[in-house]
Design a protein around this motif. Structure first.
Motif, PDB file in Angstrom:
ATOM      1  N   THR A 218       1.332  -1.220   0.132  1.00  0.00           N
ATOM      2  CA  THR A 218      -0.167  -0.057  -0.411  1.00  0.00           C
ATOM      3  C   THR A 218       0.922   1.449   0.002  1.00  0.00           C
ATOM      4  N   ILE A 219       1.643   1.068   1.281  1.00  0.00           N
ATOM      5  CA  ILE A 219       2.716   2.489   1.001  1.00  0.00           C
ATOM      6  C   ILE A 219       2.585   3.086  -1.171  1.00  0.00           C
ATOM      7  N   VAL A 220       4.435   1.614  -1.263  1.00  0.00           N
ATOM      8  CA  VAL A 220       4.504   1.591  -2.452  1.00  0.00           C
ATOM      9  C   VAL A 220       3.553   2.464  -3.328  1.00  0.00           C
ATOM     10  N   ALA A 221       2.285   1.825  -3.298  1.00  0.00           N
ATOM     11  CA  ALA A 221       1.260   2.380  -4.190  1.00  0.00           C
ATOM     12  C   ALA A 221       0.923   3.638  -4.583  1.00  0.00           C
ATOM     13  N   LEU A 222       0.769   4.248  -2.753  1.00  0.00           N
ATOM     14  CA  LEU A 222       0.780   5.384  -2.803  1.00  0.00           C
ATOM     15  C   LEU A 222       2.217   6.593  -2.914  1.00  0.00           C
TER      16      LEU A 222
END
Length: 260
Positions: A218-222
């Protein structure tokens, strides 16, 4: 008639060249995209800094899962949340003063031994360990150990020479480490970019399920979404100006062709 010329009128609502390229609405949307992108980008990095810690693994004791010199991201966790199969970061004075990375193979109350037909056994059940280089744990043979309550038994994935619980079997705690010595659980190898560690399903024969991965995806996607918004918003102005110049040149060419 000599001197007669054709005049052209700018279309209604069209740009006259005096306003900002792309129009005010486009400029506002561009600025909003940049602002939102920066918020997402910085918030994701802040979130990652709070949740994860980077470590460099100096030895091959966790090969082939993690090689010497690999860079990993470990999620900060409470030792009480650690489950069998987790690769954890811990620090124990008996083992040395530096943080170490090993795999939890047994928890308090378990009996663990090696080996039965080349397999590690926990509570009398053979454990499938596909993350080992040859799938066999026979090189780390040791007698049955009962893990004290509140403690963990840890092994390296490289069972031939890892300085793990088997090297401390004569200690008072039979090579085990206290749960509260654990500070983090490894989620991914980020250099080289091997990605998320596979969930160790082999311990499911003992009941329960593997730990869930942390929010790294999720962090990478953001971060990616924020970067796309920032770059896209920043690129809008130059692209709009180029398009406006192209339209102006086309209109000028048409006007010249219409002159008589």
């Amino acid at each position: 008639m000599a001197g007669e010329s054709t005049t052209r009128t700018a279309p209604r609502g069209g740009s006259t060249g005096n306003g900002p390229a792309g129009g005010r609405t486009g400029q506002r949307l561009s600025g909003l995209a940049v602002a939102l992108g920066l918020v997402l980008f910085l918030a994701a990095f802040g979130w990652g800094a709070v949740v994860y810690r980077p470590y460099t693994v100096p030895t091959t004791s966790m090969a082939p899962t993690i090689g010497a010199g690999d860079r990993v991201l470990a999620q900060r966790v409470d030792g009480a949340d650690v489950r069998r199969g987790d690769v954890v970061v811990f620090k124990d004075a008996t083992w040395g003063n530096a943080p170490m990375i090993k795999r939890v193979v047994a928890v308090g109350g378990d009996t663990v031994a090696c080996c039965q037909d080349g397999k590690l056994t926990v509570n009398g059940k053979r454990i499938d360990e596909p993350y080992l280089s040859d799938g066999q744990a026979g090189s780390a043979a040791f007698p049955t150990v009962t893990v004290p309550e509140g403690r963990l038994f840890l092994l390296g994935d490289e069972r031939h020479g890892s300085l793990d619980s088997t090297a401390h079997l004569t200690d008072a705690a039979s090579g085990s480490v206290a749960r509260d010595a654990v500070s983090a659980r490894v989620d991914a190898v980020v250099w080289p970019m091997n990605g998320m560690l596979p969930r160790p399903a082999g311990f499911e024969v003992l009941g329960g399920s593997p730990s869930e991965p942390g929010p790294l995806r999720t962090i990478v996607a953001l971060v990616v979404a924020g970067a796309v918004l920032v770059l896209g918003g920043a690129a809008y102005g130059p692209l709009a100006q180029r398009a406006a110049r192209a339209r102006a040149s086309a209109q000028a060419g048409t006007g010249s062709a219409g002159a008589r």
